[in-house]
Design a protein around this motif. Structure first.
Motif, PDB file in Angstrom:
ATOM      1  N   TRP A 296      10.193  45.200  23.976  1.00  0.00           N
ATOM      2  CA  TRP A 296      11.497  45.321  23.325  1.00  0.00           C
ATOM      3  C   TRP A 296      12.255  44.016  23.583  1.00  0.00           C
ATOM      4  O   TRP A 296      12.277  43.512  24.716  1.00  0.00           O
TER       5      TRP A 296
ATOM      6  N   ARG B 233      16.068  41.892  22.280  1.00  0.00           N
ATOM      7  CA  ARG B 233      17.364  42.090  21.660  1.00  0.00           C
ATOM      8  C   ARG B 233      17.983  40.753  21.305  1.00  0.00           C
ATOM      9  O   ARG B 233      17.673  39.724  21.912  1.00  0.00           O
TER      10      ARG B 233
ATOM     11  N   ARG C 209      17.319  35.479  20.720  1.00  0.00           N
ATOM     12  CA  ARG C 209      16.627  36.723  21.021  1.00  0.00           C
ATOM     13  C   ARG C 209      16.095  36.645  22.454  1.00  0.00           C
ATOM     14  O   ARG C 209      15.559  35.616  22.868  1.00  0.00           O
TER      15      ARG C 209
ATOM     16  N   ASP D  78      25.589  44.926  26.252  1.00  0.00           N
ATOM     17  CA  ASP D  78      24.301  45.381  25.724  1.00  0.00           C
ATOM     18  C   ASP D  78      24.316  45.453  24.206  1.00  0.00           C
ATOM     19  O   ASP D  78      23.275  45.709  23.583  1.00  0.00           O
TER      20      ASP D  78
ATOM     21  N   ALA E 170      23.783  44.607  20.660  1.00  0.00           N
ATOM     22  CA  ALA E 170      22.814  43.686  20.069  1.00  0.00           C
ATOM     23  C   ALA E 170      21.971  44.453  19.060  1.00  0.00           C
ATOM     24  O   ALA E 170      22.031  45.684  18.992  1.00  0.00           O
TER      25      ALA E 170
ATOM     26  N   TYR F 227      18.262  45.481  18.513  1.00  0.00           N
ATOM     27  CA  TYR F 227      17.085  45.654  19.362  1.00  0.00           C
ATOM     28  C   TYR F 227      15.834  45.700  18.487  1.00  0.00           C
ATOM     29  O   TYR F 227      15.792  46.425  17.486  1.00  0.00           O
TER      30      TYR F 227
ATOM     31  N   GLY G  72      14.582  46.013  13.335  1.00  0.00           N
ATOM     32  CA  GLY G  72      15.629  46.078  14.346  1.00  0.00           C
ATOM     33  C   GLY G  72      16.516  47.294  14.178  1.00  0.00           C
ATOM     34  O   GLY G  72      16.616  47.878  13.093  1.00  0.00           O
TER      35      GLY G  72
ATOM     36  N   GLN H 199      20.506  48.525  15.409  1.00  0.00           N
ATOM     37  CA  GLN H 199      21.762  48.037  15.993  1.00  0.00           C
ATOM     38  C   GLN H 199      22.243  48.976  17.089  1.00  0.00           C
ATOM     39  O   GLN H 199      22.318  50.192  16.896  1.00  0.00           O
TER      40      GLN H 199
END
Length: 113
Positions: free
Chosen positions: A36, A38, A45, A89, A91, A93, A106, A108
Motif C-alpha cells: 500500500w 499513499r 507517493r 493521513d 491522501a 491510497y 486509488g 481517497q
C-alpha cells in the motif's frame, strides 16, 4: 491483464478507523508481495506498508502501531486497517504489486480534525 481495485476510503474523524481493500486479478497474487502506498496533495507517493506472500510485514515508521496490512489469498485481496487516524493521513491510497509498475485507481482517505 493486471487489475488492482481499491475500495473502502472515505471521510473519518481524527482518532477514527477505516479499512481499505484491494481486489487483485491477472497475476499469481498468492505468491507476490503486495504493498500500500499513499500520496498526499503536493507530495510524492510514499510507501505505507507491504506484506510478503508468507505474511511478513513492514511499515513506514509513522504508521507503525496504527496501521495493519493483511491479505486473504483465497480472495486475492489485500487489506489495510487504519486506526488512530490523523489529519496528516489524508491522501489517496494505492494498492501495488510490490516492485512492479501496476497500480490501482486509488481510494481517497480524508481525516478531519
Amino acid at each position: 491483464q493486471v487489475q488492482l481495485v481499491e475500495s473502502g476510503g472515505g471521510l473519518a474523524q481524527a482518532g477514527g478507523s477505516l479499512r481499505l481493500s484491494c481486489a487483485a486479478s491477472g497475476f499469481a497474487f498468492s505468491i507476490k508481495t503486495m504493498g500500500w502506498y499513499r500520496q498526499a496533495p503536493g507530495k510524492q507517493r510514499e510507501l505505507v506498508a507491504f506484506i510478503s506472500s508468507g505474511g511478513f510485514t513492514n511499515y513506514a515508521e509513522s504508521m507503525k502501531g496504527r496501521f495493519t496490512i493483511s491479505r486473504d489469498n483465497a480472495k486475492n485481496t489485500v487489506y489495510l486497517r487504519m486506526n488512530s487516524l490523523k489529519p496528516e493521513d489524508t491522501a489517496v491510497y494505492y494498492c501495488n504489486w510490490y516492485g512492479q509498475d501496476y497500480w490501482g485507481q486509488g481510494t481517497q482517505v480524508t481525516v478531519s480534525s
